[in-house]
Each structure stands twice: as C-alpha cells, then as structure tokens.
Design a protein around this motif. Structure first.
Motif, short mmCIF file in Angstrom:
data_model
loop_
_atom_site.label_atom_id
_atom_site.label_comp_id
_atom_site.label_asym_id
_atom_site.label_seq_id
_atom_site.Cartn_x
_atom_site.Cartn_y
_atom_site.Cartn_z
N LEU A 29 0.80 -1.22 0.00
CA LEU A 29 0.00 0.00 0.00
C LEU A 29 0.83 1.27 0.00
O LEU A 29 0.28 2.36 0.06
N VAL A 30 2.13 1.14 -0.08
CA VAL A 30 2.95 2.34 -0.14
C VAL A 30 2.59 3.12 -1.39
O VAL A 30 2.47 2.56 -2.48
N LEU A 31 2.36 4.42 -1.19
CA LEU A 31 1.85 5.20 -2.33
C LEU A 31 2.95 5.77 -3.21
O LEU A 31 2.69 6.14 -4.35
N SER A 32 4.16 5.85 -2.69
CA SER A 32 5.21 6.45 -3.52
C SER A 32 5.74 5.40 -4.49
O SER A 32 6.76 4.78 -4.28
N THR A 33 5.00 5.21 -5.54
CA THR A 33 5.35 4.15 -6.48
C THR A 33 6.15 4.68 -7.66
O THR A 33 6.62 3.92 -8.48
N ASN A 34 6.25 6.01 -7.74
CA ASN A 34 6.89 6.58 -8.92
C ASN A 34 8.32 6.12 -9.15
O ASN A 34 8.66 5.81 -10.29
N PRO A 35 9.17 6.08 -8.13
CA PRO A 35 10.56 5.70 -8.41
C PRO A 35 10.67 4.36 -9.13
O PRO A 35 11.43 4.23 -10.09
N PHE A 36 9.87 3.42 -8.70
CA PHE A 36 9.92 2.09 -9.33
C PHE A 36 9.52 2.17 -10.79
O PHE A 36 10.16 1.62 -11.68
N MET A 37 8.45 2.90 -11.03
CA MET A 37 7.95 3.07 -12.39
C MET A 37 8.99 3.76 -13.26
O MET A 37 9.25 3.36 -14.38
N GLU A 38 9.59 4.80 -12.68
CA GLU A 38 10.59 5.55 -13.44
C GLU A 38 11.75 4.67 -13.84
O GLU A 38 12.19 4.67 -14.98
N LYS A 39 12.24 3.88 -12.88
CA LYS A 39 13.36 2.99 -13.16
C LYS A 39 13.01 2.03 -14.29
O LYS A 39 13.78 1.80 -15.20
N ASN A 40 11.80 1.51 -14.19
CA ASN A 40 11.35 0.56 -15.19
C ASN A 40 11.35 1.19 -16.58
O ASN A 40 11.83 0.59 -17.54
N LEU A 41 10.82 2.40 -16.64
CA LEU A 41 10.76 3.08 -17.93
C LEU A 41 12.15 3.40 -18.44
O LEU A 41 12.43 3.26 -19.63
N GLU A 42 13.01 3.79 -17.49
CA GLU A 42 14.37 4.11 -17.88
C GLU A 42 15.03 2.90 -18.54
O GLU A 42 15.63 3.01 -19.62
N PHE A 43 14.88 1.76 -17.91
CA PHE A 43 15.47 0.54 -18.46
C PHE A 43 14.85 0.20 -19.80
O PHE A 43 15.53 -0.24 -20.73
N LEU A 44 13.54 0.43 -19.88
CA LEU A 44 12.84 0.14 -21.12
C LEU A 44 13.42 0.97 -22.25
O LEU A 44 13.70 0.47 -23.34
N ILE A 45 13.65 2.25 -21.95
CA ILE A 45 14.17 3.14 -22.98
C ILE A 45 15.57 2.69 -23.39
O ILE A 45 15.89 2.62 -24.58
N GLU A 46 16.39 2.35 -22.39
CA GLU A 46 17.74 1.88 -22.70
C GLU A 46 17.69 0.68 -23.64
O GLU A 46 18.43 0.59 -24.61
#
Lengths: 394, 284
Positions: A222-239
């Motif tokens: 239930l932790v609401l600060s989910t953005n960092p995880f999402m960002e990392k994922n997208l970053e890797f995706l872009i790479e």
C-alpha cells in the motif's frame, strides 16, 4: 519400459533402467526454507547480484528444490584461482550437507536480479554448463527490488530444448530461425512454481503467526510512492529500446551490403557474358561464369540474431512488469480517491499506522474496472486510447 | 578440567540480553530435525549472527552439526563444525558464531557439555531450544545464556538463564504467512491478487474501527482514551486536501499511469510487428 506400470516399490536399478521415458518438467516445487534462504542471501548482498546452488530431487514431472546454499561473491582475484576455489567450496559444502542428510543432488541455481534484467548471454552460457551435467535444471530468479512492493518475485526458468539445440550449432541466421519456427518468446520457458512446507514447519508457523490484522506485506503493497519504481522501469525500457535500435541498424547495414553485393555480382556477370559473347564471336574459348576467387562472391557474414532476441525478451519483460505494476498503482490511486471526503484511520500494531480510505464500495468498483482494463490490455494486446474520466465516476 | 554435568535451571529475571530470531533459522532447525538420522533423539547445530553493543543478539543463520549422545557422553563433530563455519564465513564474513541450538523442550543434562564446548568458540554462547515435539501443544522456543557456578575453583554446575527472545517475523511477513504456513501452495500470488487480499483486509479493519467508534458514540462500550488517541493521531497524519485539488491530483496520476500502460502496450505491439517483418525480410 516393461515395468513402468509395475508395483510402486522398485529397486534402484529398475528405477534407473526405466528412466528413458522422459517426462517434461511441469512444476518446480520449492521448499519454504529455500525461499527464505534465497531471500536472505539476495537481500543482504543487495546492491551486488549474487548466486547460489539449488539442491533437491527430480521426480517425474516435478522438480523438488529442498535446500540451497549461497556462493561466495567473487572478489577481484585471479580468474582461475577463483574458479578452482569456487569448485572446492561447492564440493565441500555439498559433502557437509550430505552428512546431515540433505538431498545431495544439484538441480540448478538461483540468482538475484535488478528489476528483472536477467536475459543475458551469460545466463544462457551458465545454463548450458549446467545442462551438460544435469539433464534437468532450473534457474530461480529473485528480484529483491520488486519484492519490496509486496510481491514474491520468484521465477523459475529454463531454456527451451529447441533453443538449446540451435545455440549449440550456433546458428542464429534468419533462415534457420524461420525454418525452426522460433521466435524470441521461445528462448526461455517459465515453469510454474509451487511452494511446499513440511508439516512441522506448517504447525510452527501457524502457531507463531501474529494476530495483527495487517502484515508487513500489506504495508509494502500500500505504499503510495510508487513513482521511483515506475521511473526505473521506464528508464530501463528506454535503454533497451536504444539497444534494439542499434541491433536493427546492424541488420539494415547487413541488408544494404547484401543488396549492393548482389547488384555488383549481376553487373559482373553481365560483363562476363558480354565478354564471352565477344570471345565466342572471335572463336575463342569462353571464360567460366563463376569465379570463386572473386571477392564479389564471398558471402557476407550475417549478424547473429541472438542479441536482438534477448533484448526483445528483455523489453517484453519490462512491459509486463509495467503492466502488472501499473494495474496495482491505478488500483491504489482509485482506492485513495474514495477516501477524500471521509478519511478515516485505524491503528495496526504499535508505532505503525495505516491510513485508509472509507467508502470502500465505490472504491472497489473503480478498482475492478481499472483492473479489468489492465488485464484486457494484457490479453488482447491492442493499444486502446485510455479514457481515464470513465474510470473515475464510480 | 572439571566440567559440571549437573544443570541448575532457575527461573531468573531478564538478563539484559535480547535475542532476535530470524525465521530462516527456525525453518532450518525444523528441516534438520526432519532429516535427522534414524533413532536420533534430537539435533543440534551452530547459530550464526551478530551481537551488538547494547546486548542484542541477532540470530540470523544456522547449520546442523552431527553429534552422538549416550548416557553421559556427548560427541560433537568438531571438524564438521569448523569446516561448515569456514564455508559460511566465505559467504557472509559478518556472521560469527553466537551459540547453538537444539530441539527438545528446555535444557537437558548433556547441554552443559555442549554449552561448554561452544563457550570456547565465543564468550557467553546463546543456547536456543525449539520444542519440535509440541509437548505442551505449542512449539516453545526459548533462548538461554549460562553462567558457571563455582565453589572455590571447583565447578559445580552451569546455570542457564532464559533470555528474552523476539521473533523477527518481518522477513516471513514479507513473503506472506499464507505461503509459509500451508503445506502446499500451488501458485504464488501475483501483483493484483496480492493487492486484492490486502484491500479486503483493509476493508475488514475499517469495518472494525467503524463499529468500535459507533459503539462508543452510542454509549455501548466505555471509551478508551488510548485507542481514541491513536485514532486521532492517524487522522492527523492525513493531510487535509480540498476535494477539487484532490480530484485534480488524482486525475493527473491516473493519466500518468494510463499513459505508461499505453506506452508499454504500444511497445509490445511494435515488437510483435517487428518480429514478423524481420523474419519476412529474409525472403530476399
């Protein structure tokens, strides 16, 4: 074999003799102990990636993993020395574990990963090394980072047989791949994981289970600060997409070269024919139309498709992670929306409080519809422009 | 040297030492008990972990050690113990020997000998007992430290003090008791399923609090100031946001997330397409 339908109690020799009927591996059954050990090892060494060995039994279509031990992480020593050392460690450890009646049979290895980025050539190499000695082995992948989101991020993988055969012949030309009808999804096979616990452990754990209404796992989810995880994922995706682009360029370059060469070959042939015609008219012997020494006829090596396959797999993996995770996030947000007029709270255990939203009925509707949206996305795989307004009005 | 073979087990007050037991150790002990040799009464093993300056003993890892017990003799495989410790050291050098465990209820006669042996490895070893036979219908897990009772220079007995033991179940909770307590789990819960369970538990908790507050307001149960204070604290923990602002905030987040989903799906479609084209391009 003859006695495969015989009495259940067979001698060892008989069992060994009947082994020829190969049953495909269907389930990996992991002991709770192994899960805890893997989690412990991977988490303690967290920034660095670690590996360890799995011990267990191979029974028909089920591979039981009953114990494991970690490998020491490699220092900056000499390569050969480390290797010999590692082998020694392994042998010694297995000898010791056998003394306390632990299953003394290697069934694979485990390794930690960072955001699911495990699809590498090294993994395939390790697989082949293992598979040379053990027919059936699995690799268990554990992602400590994803586990912080309240998921048990365990995965059991193996290489598909068709891929292995292809890899041995090192044939990753487009034609061969088409012939075998192999796509990038066929490299790894994911095997369903089952968790088993002994009755003793089960009894102890049932006794020890705290009666707190919420567990750590609930808080994590239930932790609401989910953005960092999402960002990392997208970053890797872009790479990864960049890498894929590079691979594509390699192919384009190859095709361009190939067509240029073919053009040149044609031109040369025409020239040769015209020459031959002239020679025949002059009563001379015609020159051969094929010239093996001509550099124009040397085939251009085709780049291997393995890398692009692996990258594609990786990209797909990131997409899956995003999808699964985004479903969770949107559900979390929708849970929160319902809370803004009647915010309420309850305590769960000393010191930690859990903020919750009321009006859960409405919240549920929103969640389910979003969830379906995500699932539907996943299954049908046709991108549909999202209309977020619709989901909210619950 | 004269080692007292008698055990004086006194119920004593807290000694200041606190043991923290990780679930991995418990699982390991249960596993080694199940795998014990035929006709072996109990298993013993070494505990690894660390002792912090404030007296907290962190029991993080363990391994079984083969041993032999007869009426008044105990033979522990010291070589095995040493080798295993060296091997463990190579993986996690921070974990040192802190004591030993045995299965069975409470302290028995020969424990003083083993305690004495471990006393040579580490000062003040911790002795952990796990009752795997469920003799009083529940697994009693206890930890002890010992002091020697001496008269002059003659050793009389080893006195075992029970120390406080905290179960560090957070690691187990992270994986989920549902997974660890059943004898067979067919499928690991995925993201959404896990969340569903959590939400329904949350729902239950809200219901409980709701009912409690209603009951208090209507005078059915006497109010409890501590609970009231907890509730007020949690309420205060939520920042008050105007509904409009919240709506805006919410919409923005949802759109972000949906956009990312969209992007991910687009990428996948692209991959499928690219694969088709790539293989088709071979027919040159």
């Amino acid at each position: 074999m003859a006695d495969s339908s015989g009495p259940p109690v067979r001698s060892f020799a008989q069992a060994a003799a009947t082994e020829e009927t190969v049953v495909p591996l269907r389930v990996v059954q992991i002991d709770g102990l192994v899960v805890l050990k893997i989690v412990k090892h991977c988490k303690e060494c967290m920034p660095s990636l670690v590996t360890g060995q799995l011990l267990g039994l191979d029974i028909g279509s089920i591979l039981e993993v009953t114990n494991c031990f970690p490998f020491p992480s490699r220092g900056g020593e000499e390569e050969d020395e480390v290797e010999a050392d590692g082998a020694n460690y392994q042998l010694e450890m297995m000898r010791c574990l056998r003394e306390v009646n632990v299953d003394n049979n290697t069934v694979g290895w485990y390794q930690s990963t960072y955001m699911g980025s495990y699809q590498t050539v090294e993994l395939i190499e390790t697989f082949l090394n293992y598979q040379e000695n053990i027919k059936r082995c699995v690799c268990i992948i554990y992602d400590p980072l994803r586990s912080q989101q309240g998921i048990v991020a365990l995965k059991a993988l193996r290489l598909s047989d068709s891929f292995m055969e292809l890899y041995r012949t090192e044939n990753f030309k487009g034609e061969k791949l088409r012939e075998k009808n192999m796509s990038w999804t066929d490299i790894f096979e994911e095997i369903p994981v089952k968790i088993s616990n002994s009755s003793l452990v089960s009894a102890v754990m049932t006794e020890l289970e705290t009666d707190a209404p919420a567990t750590q796992c609930d808080f994590d989810r239930l932790v609401l600060s989910t953005n960092p995880f999402m960002e990392k994922n997208l970053e890797f995706l872009i790479e990864c997409m960049d890498d894929l682009g590079m691979e594509q360029q390699k192919f384009q370059y190859y095709y361009r070269n190939l067509s240029r060469q073919q053009g040149q070959q044609q031109a040369w042939l025409q020239k040769r024919r015209a020459e031959n015609m002239a020679r025949r008219a002059a009563g001379e012997e015609p020159l051969p139309e094929e010239d093996p020494n001509n550099p124009l006829f040397k085939p251009i090596p085709e780049p291997s498709r393995l890398d692009s396959y692996l990258i594609t797999n990786q990209v797909n993996n990131y997409c899956n992670q995003i999808n699964g995770f985004a479903g969770q996030t949107s559900a979390e947000i929708s849970r929160d929306i319902s809370s803004h007029d009647t915010v309420f709270s309850c305590t769960a255990g000393p010191g930690c409080t859990l903020v919750v939203g009321l009006q859960c009925k409405a919240g549920y509707k929103v969640r389910v519809s979003l969830q379906r949206g995500a699932m539907w996305f996943m299954v049908v795989n046709i991108p549909v422009p999202p209309r977020p307004g619709v989901h909210h009005d619950g | 040297m004269a080692s007292g073979n008698t055990v004086l087990h006194l119920a004593s007050g807290p000694t200041g030492l606190v043991g923290k037991l990780h679930p991995t150790v418990l699982f390991n002990i249960c596993d080694s008990y199940i795998r014990r040799n035929d006709q072996q009464e109990r298993v013993i093993g070494t505990l690894l972990g660390s002792i912090s300056a404030d007296g907290t003993v962190d029991i993080r890892n363990s391994y079984a050690v083969p041993h032999n017990e007869s009426l008044d003799q105990v033979a522990v495989d010291i070589d095995y113990h040493r080798t295993m410790f060296d091997l463990h050291q190579r993986v996690s050098p921070k974990e040192v020997i802190i004591g030993w465990y045995s299965t069975g209820a409470g302290v028995s006669g020969s424990d003083a000998l083993i305690q004495d042996f471990y006393g040579r490895e580490v000062t003040n070893p911790v002795h952990l007992t796990v009752d795997t036979s469920f003799s009083d219908d529940r697994p009693s897990i206890k930890a002890y430290v010992s002091t020697n009772l001496t008269l002059g220079d003659r050793q009389l007995a080893a006195q075992f003090h029970e120390i406080q033991l905290d179960l560090r179940m957070i690691e187990a909770e992270r994986i989920g008791f549902d997974v660890l307590k059943k004898t067979m789990v067919d499928k690991l819960p995925n993201d959404i399923e896990g969340l569903e369970g959590t939400i329904s538990r949350l729902h239950g908790m809200i219901d409980t609090v709701y009912r409690y507050v209603d009951d208090v307001v209507e005078g059915r149960i006497p109010p409890d100031n501590t609970i009231g204070r907890y509730l007020a604290d949690t309420m205060a923990a939520v920042p008050k946001i105007a509904p409009d602002a919240f709506d805006k905030l919410f919409h923005e987040s949802v759109q972000d997330v949906l956009l990312v989903i969209y992007l991910a799906n687009l990428t996948r479609t692209q991959l499928t397409l690219a694969e088709k084209l790539n293989t088709a391009a071979q027919i040159v």
